[in-house]
Write a protein that holds these residues in place. Structure first.
Motif, PDB file in Angstrom:
ATOM      1  N   LYS A 279      -3.301   2.445  -2.363  1.00 19.43           N
ATOM      2  CA  LYS A 279      -3.674   2.989  -1.056  1.00 19.43           C
ATOM      3  C   LYS A 279      -4.820   2.207  -0.410  1.00 19.43           C
ATOM      4  O   LYS A 279      -4.870   2.079   0.805  1.00 19.43           O
ATOM      5  CB  LYS A 279      -3.985   4.494  -1.131  1.00 19.43           C
TER       6      LYS A 279
ATOM      7  N   THR B 294      -5.342  -1.087  -0.659  1.00 19.14           N
ATOM      8  CA  THR B 294      -4.742  -2.299  -0.093  1.00 19.14           C
ATOM      9  C   THR B 294      -3.996  -1.962   1.194  1.00 19.14           C
ATOM     10  O   THR B 294      -4.132  -2.643   2.216  1.00 19.14           O
ATOM     11  CB  THR B 294      -3.731  -2.896  -1.117  1.00 19.14           C
ATOM     12  N   GLN B 295      -3.213  -0.889   1.155  1.00 23.08           N
ATOM     13  CA  GLN B 295      -2.447  -0.491   2.347  1.00 23.08           C
ATOM     14  C   GLN B 295      -3.393  -0.088   3.475  1.00 23.08           C
ATOM     15  O   GLN B 295      -3.148  -0.409   4.638  1.00 23.08           O
ATOM     16  CB  GLN B 295      -1.497   0.669   2.011  1.00 23.08           C
TER      17      GLN B 295
ATOM     18  N   ARG C  20      -4.723  -3.068   5.347  1.00 24.33           N
ATOM     19  CA  ARG C  20      -3.748  -3.707   6.236  1.00 24.33           C
ATOM     20  C   ARG C  20      -3.470  -2.843   7.469  1.00 24.33           C
ATOM     21  O   ARG C  20      -3.340  -3.346   8.582  1.00 24.33           O
ATOM     22  CB  ARG C  20      -2.454  -3.979   5.470  1.00 24.33           C
TER      23      ARG C  20
ATOM     24  N   VAL D 169       0.855   8.312  -1.229  1.00 21.53           N
ATOM     25  CA  VAL D 169       1.452   7.121  -1.839  1.00 21.53           C
ATOM     26  C   VAL D 169       1.750   7.470  -3.297  1.00 21.53           C
ATOM     27  O   VAL D 169       0.861   7.524  -4.140  1.00 21.53           O
ATOM     28  CB  VAL D 169       0.497   5.906  -1.747  1.00 21.53           C
TER      29      VAL D 169
ATOM     30  N   GLY E 232       5.440   4.542  -3.620  1.00 24.54           N
ATOM     31  CA  GLY E 232       4.508   3.415  -3.763  1.00 24.54           C
ATOM     32  C   GLY E 232       4.839   2.513  -4.932  1.00 24.54           C
ATOM     33  O   GLY E 232       4.113   1.558  -5.198  1.00 24.54           O
TER      34      GLY E 232
ATOM     35  N   PRO F  38       4.309  -4.157  -2.377  1.00 28.00           N
ATOM     36  CA  PRO F  38       3.387  -3.690  -1.334  1.00 28.00           C
ATOM     37  C   PRO F  38       3.903  -3.911   0.076  1.00 28.00           C
ATOM     38  O   PRO F  38       3.666  -3.105   0.969  1.00 28.00           O
ATOM     39  CB  PRO F  38       2.114  -4.513  -1.573  1.00 28.00           C
TER      40      PRO F  38
ATOM     41  N   PHE G  19       4.151  -1.157   2.993  1.00 27.67           N
ATOM     42  CA  PHE G  19       3.472  -1.393   4.272  1.00 27.67           C
ATOM     43  C   PHE G  19       4.445  -1.217   5.437  1.00 27.67           C
ATOM     44  O   PHE G  19       4.111  -0.607   6.451  1.00 27.67           O
ATOM     45  CB  PHE G  19       2.847  -2.791   4.275  1.00 27.67           C
TER      46      PHE G  19
END
Ligand code: AMP
Length: 218
Positions: A14, A16-17, A20, A113, A199, A203, A207
């Motif tokens: 979460k 990393t997401q 972005r 996620v 999830g 990734p 995304f």
């Protein structure tokens, strides 16, 4: 201004997401883990109190975390806010709900996620993060190594292994997560804007799902 929430266990991706999504939709990223790590590195009163709790994988108390979040929200934001790692307990979810309604701030998406327990430990133990807090890029020794060993591709700072990304602290974090997550799901699962995303996929696919969700309802 609205607030959106990303829920998920440690290692769900979460963070990393969130990074972005924040870039793509010009959101304000509010990670309570990052705020607390900053407090620890600056040696503030809250940081001194939180340091050992965080290193052991336990949760910092609700009043402290709510206080940090509400103070930050009260300063105001241009655009929407994306929470990452907050709320983590039913008490935090309820307190946030009350705070938002008194401040007349809307709740946007709540996205869970979902990742099976079995794959999380390897994700967390192999995680490396950029030591430059302003960058905060996230790597993995096997699935996403940096081009140069131990160095951030984006800003050239050294990478570090978070002190709570050990197998022992991870297990303690999972105990905390499992104890608090079902009540949070019960709280948010009834809301219209609650969604769950698988999830346990590359990734990029996670995304894409999130981008579609945010674009459809922007
Ligand atoms: P994270 O970066 O979200 O994995 O958080 C790292 C650590 O910070 C957690 O293991 C907790 O010790 C603390 N922490 C972060 N967010 C919260 C929260 N919402 N409530 C309590 N403790 C938190």
């Amino acid at each position: 201004m609205k607030v959106h929430i990303l829920l998920g266990p440690p290692g769900s991706g979460k963070g990393t997401q969130a990074k972005r999504l924040v870039q793509k939709f010009k959101l304000n990223h509010l990670s309570t883990g990052d705020i607390l790590r900053d407090a620890v590195s600056q040696g503030t009163e809250i940081g001194l109190k939180a340091k050992a709790i965080m290193a052991s994988g336990k949760l910092v108390d609700d009043d402290t975390v709510n206080g940090l979040v509400f103070a930050r929200l009260q300063q105001g934001f241009e655009g929407d806010v994306l929470f990452d790692g907050y709320p983590r307990t039913l008490q935090q979810a309820e307190a946030l709900g009350e705070f938002l309604s008194t401040q007349q701030i809307g709740l946007g998406f709540v996205v869970n996620v979902a990742v099976p327990d079995g794959v999380l430990e390897a994700r967390v133990v192999g995680r490396r993060v950029c030591s430059n807090n302003a960058c905060g890029a996230i790597y993995h020794v096997e699935s996403k190594p940096p081009k140069q060993d131990g160095i951030c591709d984006l800003c050239g700072s050294p990478l570090k292994h978070r002190s709570d990304d050990t197998a022992e602290a991870f297990r303690s974090r999972m105990v905390e997560f499992n104890a608090t997550f079902q009540p949070i799901l019960g709280f948010y699962g009834r809301q219209t804007h609650f969604r769950s995303v698988d999830g346990n996929r590359p990734p990029e696919q996670v995304f894409e799902f999130l981008v579609q969700l945010f674009s459809e309802n922007a």
